[in-house]
Motif scaffolding. Structure first.
Motif, PDB file in Angstrom:
ATOM      1  N   ASP A   1       3.776  19.069   0.781  1.00  0.00           N
ATOM      2  CA  ASP A   1       3.732  17.487   0.883  1.00  0.00           C
ATOM      3  C   ASP A   1       4.361  17.209   2.188  1.00  0.00           C
ATOM      4  O   ASP A   1       5.543  17.479   2.609  1.00  0.00           O
ATOM      5  CB  ASP A   1       4.802  16.528  -0.115  1.00  0.00           C
ATOM      6  CG  ASP A   1       4.616  15.248  -0.206  1.00  0.00           C
ATOM      7  OD1 ASP A   1       4.745  14.757   1.217  1.00  0.00           O
ATOM      8  OD2 ASP A   1       4.935  14.721  -1.219  1.00  0.00           O
ATOM      9  N   THR A   2       3.797  16.314   3.190  1.00  0.00           N
ATOM     10  CA  THR A   2       4.285  16.270   4.370  1.00  0.00           C
ATOM     11  C   THR A   2       4.648  14.749   4.738  1.00  0.00           C
ATOM     12  O   THR A   2       5.019  14.218   5.969  1.00  0.00           O
ATOM     13  CB  THR A   2       2.980  16.292   5.316  1.00  0.00           C
ATOM     14  OG1 THR A   2       1.981  15.533   5.116  1.00  0.00           O
ATOM     15  CG2 THR A   2       2.537  17.829   5.353  1.00  0.00           C
ATOM     16  N   ALA A   3       4.999  13.958   3.784  1.00  0.00           N
ATOM     17  CA  ALA A   3       5.458  12.489   4.034  1.00  0.00           C
ATOM     18  C   ALA A   3       6.675  12.452   4.908  1.00  0.00           C
ATOM     19  O   ALA A   3       7.565  13.423   5.016  1.00  0.00           O
ATOM     20  CB  ALA A   3       5.879  11.749   2.816  1.00  0.00           C
ATOM     21  N   SER A   4       6.768  11.142   5.487  1.00  0.00           N
ATOM     22  CA  SER A   4       7.932  10.988   6.406  1.00  0.00           C
ATOM     23  C   SER A   4       8.725   9.879   5.594  1.00  0.00           C
ATOM     24  O   SER A   4       8.441   9.618   4.369  1.00  0.00           O
ATOM     25  CB  SER A   4       7.608  10.419   7.533  1.00  0.00           C
ATOM     26  OG  SER A   4       6.964   9.108   7.585  1.00  0.00           O
ATOM     27  N   ALA A   5       9.823   9.551   6.178  1.00  0.00           N
ATOM     28  CA  ALA A   5      10.789   8.603   5.422  1.00  0.00           C
ATOM     29  C   ALA A   5      10.136   7.327   5.465  1.00  0.00           C
ATOM     30  O   ALA A   5      10.490   6.435   4.771  1.00  0.00           O
ATOM     31  CB  ALA A   5      12.213   8.587   6.279  1.00  0.00           C
ATOM     32  N   SER A   6       9.286   6.952   6.331  1.00  0.00           N
ATOM     33  CA  SER A   6       8.674   5.500   6.412  1.00  0.00           C
ATOM     34  C   SER A   6       7.377   5.548   6.026  1.00  0.00           C
ATOM     35  O   SER A   6       6.738   4.297   5.802  1.00  0.00           O
ATOM     36  CB  SER A   6       8.690   5.055   7.941  1.00  0.00           C
ATOM     37  OG  SER A   6       8.041   6.050   8.867  1.00  0.00           O
ATOM     38  N   SER A   7       6.737   6.490   5.678  1.00  0.00           N
ATOM     39  CA  SER A   7       5.197   6.498   5.316  1.00  0.00           C
ATOM     40  C   SER A   7       4.900   7.929   4.534  1.00  0.00           C
ATOM     41  O   SER A   7       5.426   8.989   4.615  1.00  0.00           O
ATOM     42  CB  SER A   7       4.414   6.350   6.403  1.00  0.00           C
ATOM     43  OG  SER A   7       3.079   6.468   6.349  1.00  0.00           O
ATOM     44  N   ILE A   8       3.844   7.772   3.499  1.00  0.00           N
ATOM     45  CA  ILE A   8       3.161   8.919   3.138  1.00  0.00           C
ATOM     46  C   ILE A   8       2.580   9.730   4.107  1.00  0.00           C
ATOM     47  O   ILE A   8       1.872  10.708   3.856  1.00  0.00           O
ATOM     48  CB  ILE A   8       2.356   8.281   1.790  1.00  0.00           C
ATOM     49  CG1 ILE A   8       1.421   7.674   2.180  1.00  0.00           C
ATOM     50  CG2 ILE A   8       3.343   7.905   0.473  1.00  0.00           C
ATOM     51  CD1 ILE A   8       0.369   7.355   0.958  1.00  0.00           C
ATOM     52  N   VAL A   9       2.035   9.022   5.127  1.00  0.00           N
ATOM     53  CA  VAL A   9       1.348   9.627   6.268  1.00  0.00           C
ATOM     54  C   VAL A   9       2.222   9.769   7.322  1.00  0.00           C
ATOM     55  O   VAL A   9       2.486   8.845   8.007  1.00  0.00           O
ATOM     56  CB  VAL A   9       0.292   8.940   6.764  1.00  0.00           C
ATOM     57  CG1 VAL A   9      -0.577   9.562   7.766  1.00  0.00           C
ATOM     58  CG2 VAL A   9      -0.827   8.717   5.386  1.00  0.00           C
ATOM     59  N   THR A  10       2.878  10.992   7.811  1.00  0.00           N
ATOM     60  CA  THR A  10       3.639  11.340   8.841  1.00  0.00           C
ATOM     61  C   THR A  10       2.977  11.125  10.079  1.00  0.00           C
ATOM     62  O   THR A  10       1.836  11.455  10.414  1.00  0.00           O
ATOM     63  CB  THR A  10       4.321  12.668   8.370  1.00  0.00           C
ATOM     64  OG1 THR A  10       5.491  12.706   9.440  1.00  0.00           O
ATOM     65  CG2 THR A  10       3.461  13.994   8.789  1.00  0.00           C
ATOM     66  N   ASP A  11       3.910  11.095  11.415  1.00  0.00           N
ATOM     67  CA  ASP A  11       3.454  11.511  12.529  1.00  0.00           C
ATOM     68  C   ASP A  11       4.074  12.987  12.954  1.00  0.00           C
ATOM     69  O   ASP A  11       5.018  13.388  12.031  1.00  0.00           O
ATOM     70  CB  ASP A  11       3.636  10.470  13.501  1.00  0.00           C
ATOM     71  CG  ASP A  11       5.213  10.523  14.040  1.00  0.00           C
ATOM     72  OD1 ASP A  11       6.087  10.749  13.173  1.00  0.00           O
ATOM     73  OD2 ASP A  11       5.610  10.076  15.227  1.00  0.00           O
ATOM     74  N   SER A  12       3.835  13.596  14.055  1.00  0.00           N
ATOM     75  CA  SER A  12       4.154  14.865  14.212  1.00  0.00           C
ATOM     76  C   SER A  12       5.762  14.762  14.503  1.00  0.00           C
ATOM     77  O   SER A  12       6.650  15.753  14.101  1.00  0.00           O
ATOM     78  CB  SER A  12       3.359  15.556  15.365  1.00  0.00           C
ATOM     79  OG  SER A  12       2.244  15.638  15.145  1.00  0.00           O
ATOM     80  N   ALA A  13       6.508  13.833  15.079  1.00  0.00           N
ATOM     81  CA  ALA A  13       7.930  13.556  15.206  1.00  0.00           C
ATOM     82  C   ALA A  13       8.509  13.729  13.990  1.00  0.00           C
ATOM     83  O   ALA A  13       9.606  14.544  13.821  1.00  0.00           O
ATOM     84  CB  ALA A  13       8.080  12.576  15.913  1.00  0.00           C
ATOM     85  N   ALA A  14       8.207  13.000  12.878  1.00  0.00           N
ATOM     86  CA  ALA A  14       8.991  13.083  11.636  1.00  0.00           C
ATOM     87  C   ALA A  14       8.669  14.431  10.862  1.00  0.00           C
ATOM     88  O   ALA A  14       9.551  14.822  10.318  1.00  0.00           O
ATOM     89  CB  ALA A  14       8.376  11.789  10.794  1.00  0.00           C
ATOM     90  N   ALA A  15       7.433  14.755  11.005  1.00  0.00           N
ATOM     91  CA  ALA A  15       7.275  16.262  10.315  1.00  0.00           C
ATOM     92  C   ALA A  15       7.884  17.282  10.887  1.00  0.00           C
ATOM     93  O   ALA A  15       8.602  18.125  10.081  1.00  0.00           O
ATOM     94  CB  ALA A  15       5.682  16.317  10.568  1.00  0.00           C
ATOM     95  N   SER A  16       8.105  17.254  12.292  1.00  0.00           N
ATOM     96  CA  SER A  16       8.712  18.409  12.877  1.00  0.00           C
ATOM     97  C   SER A  16      10.184  18.089  12.457  1.00  0.00           C
ATOM     98  O   SER A  16      11.079  19.231  12.258  1.00  0.00           O
ATOM     99  CB  SER A  16       8.556  18.443  14.524  1.00  0.00           C
ATOM    100  OG  SER A  16       9.246  19.592  15.014  1.00  0.00           O
TER     101      SER A  16
END
Length: 466
Positions: free
Chosen positions: A87-102
């Motif tokens: 699961d790759t979600a970020s704190a702000s979205s179920i769809v992450t960007d590369s910064a939050a994912a990394s």
């Protein structure tokens, strides 16, 4: 082999795994590593923005071209790796960007999209390459985009903005990341930085070797810090790298990775290395199938480089994954799908190169001739006219990396008629993604994990407690 006969009679099989993710999250706490066989080294490989369809299409293409599976799929077939969904979600979205994912990998916590290892209340989470450096290991990052881009930065630094690349370049030197290889001359070159700082001089003063060509990289010394910056902006796409002579002095991802491993491997306390195929993501944003498949295959070639070392070494944990999906490309059912998909073998360049070579003063025949030369199919008069309209300021296409607003989407829709490849968007998706592990510590991997779990797993696999 006769590649035209390759796909006849074949069937594409897909499987679906039905999971209750909430149950799995509850059960999949990473257990302490009680094994004495801990990892000395880690190589963390990321094909940025790789949807599952990208992996599948690259493997099909490889079978057409070479008559065999790629290295990633071979690892599955030969049962050499542990495999999971992530699961790759970020704190702000179920769809992450590369910064939050990394940052999930690097800081071990989910942060908002756009920031690097900084929490909602401004708290700084220590990036994992800094933790390993404190534990006595050497550290490195290799990428096909700018070395200061979000994915390598997320393993190394804290930043309120992923776009603060000039500052990230300075932070790498302050931290002392031992090997840095990729693009981004504009963030190190005094003639291109707004503040006129000469970061090459800063790195030299700190004892770094500087390489700016493939030849200089090959001559670099092992066991000595190394900064290799080979282009302004990103490294060229793989298919353009192969077919345009101006790119011959730039190393490939596999070449950079081999040098990085050789530089780091003899350190008595081990090393950690991140390897990113960053332009897989950029090609997905542009719906550029030739760019996407060939850069994914360059990543696949790099898997072999890494595995050749890891299998011989025996002390290296290899992690192979992506940070998120992007555009969800895939082959579309149809009577001629086999033949049409195979036509991609005729593509000579990326859509980026093709579209940048078209100018407003082209006539209809010139643009049609150019597409035949580069893609092997003919535009209709209406398609050619509409293409030219983009260059006269009409119907300009939007897209994150379409800095000239060229008709990437329109052209990919034309290509779809001839190659049976479709795209759902020009942006990231929230899919669960592929994750594979090899070597000591891979037994810690569970079938379904959150991206933040990998931070904990790497520390536990190496018995590092910082």
């Amino acid at each position: 082999m006769d590649r035209r006969k390759f796909l006849r009679g074949s069937a594409l099989v897909s499987t679906a795994l039905i999971l209750n993710p909430f149950d799995l999250f509850a059960q999949n706490k990473i257990k302490p590593n009680l094994s004495t066989n801990s990892a000395k080294n880690i190589i963390f490989m990321i094909s940025d923005g790789m949807s599952s369809g990208t992996l599948a299409m690259a493997n099909l293409y490889n079978k057409q071209l070479h008559g065999k599976n790629g290295n990633w799929i071979n690892l599955y077939e030969e049962n050499k790796v542990k495999r999971a969904l992530m699961d790759t979600a970020s704190a702000s979205s179920i769809v992450t960007d590369s910064a939050a994912a990394s940052s999930a990998f690097g800081g071990g916590i989910r942060v908002k999209n756009g920031v690097l290892n900084i929490g909602a209340n401004g708290e700084h989470h220590v990036p994992i390459w800094q933790k390993f450096k404190k534990a006595g290991k050497r550290t490195g990052c290799v990428t096909t985009v700018t070395i200061t881009h979000a994915t390598p930065a997320g393993f190394c630094v804290n930043s309120a903005s992923r776009n603060a690349e000039p500052g990230i370049a300075e932070k790498y030197a302050e931290i002392g990341i031992d090997v840095l290889l990729g693009g981004g001359d504009e963030f190190f070159n005094s003639a291109k930085r707004e503040d006129k700082k000469d970061l090459y001089a800063v790195y030299k003063k700190k004892g770094y070797q500087i390489a700016k060509t493939k030849e200089e990289l090959a001559k670099s010394q092992n066991n000595k810090s190394l900064l290799g910056i080979f282009n302004t902006g990103a490294i060229p796409y793989t298919i353009d790298h192969k077919n345009l002579s101006k790119n011959k002095s730039i190393p490939t991802l596999a070449e950079m990775t081999k040098v990085a491993i050789d530089n780091l491997k003899d350190h008595q306390n081990g090393f950690v290395l991140q390897v990113e195929a960053g332009k897989v993501d950029w090609a997905a944003h542009a719906n550029d199938v030739a760019g996407l498949i060939n850069d994914q295959l360059a990543f696949d070639e790099t898997i072999k480089t890494v595995m050749d070392f890891a299998e011989k070494d025996g002390n290296t944990l290899v992690i192979i994954t992506t940070d998120h999906g992007n555009a969800n490309p895939g082959t579309i059912y149809g009577a001629d799908v086999n033949k049409n998909f195979e036509s991609i073998l005729n593509y000579k360049y990326t859509n980026e190169h093709i579209l940048n070579e078209i100018h407003e003063d082209f006539n209809l025949q010139e643009i049609k001739d150019w597409i035949v030369e580069t893609n092997g199919f003919s535009l209709t008069d209406d398609e050619a006219k509409h293409m030219l309209d983009f260059y006269k300021g009409l119907d300009k296409e939007e897209g994150l990396y379409n800095f000239k607003k060229l008709p990437f989407k329109f052209f990919s829709e034309i290509q779809k008629k001839h190659n049976n490849v479709g795209w759902i968007s020009m942006d990231h998706s929230g899919d669960y993604v592929e994750l594979a592990m090899y070597g000591p510590g891979s037994d810690l991997l569970k079938p379904f994990v959150k991206n933040t779990d990998l931070h904990k797993l790497m520390l536990q696999a190496t018995n590092v407690n910082v």
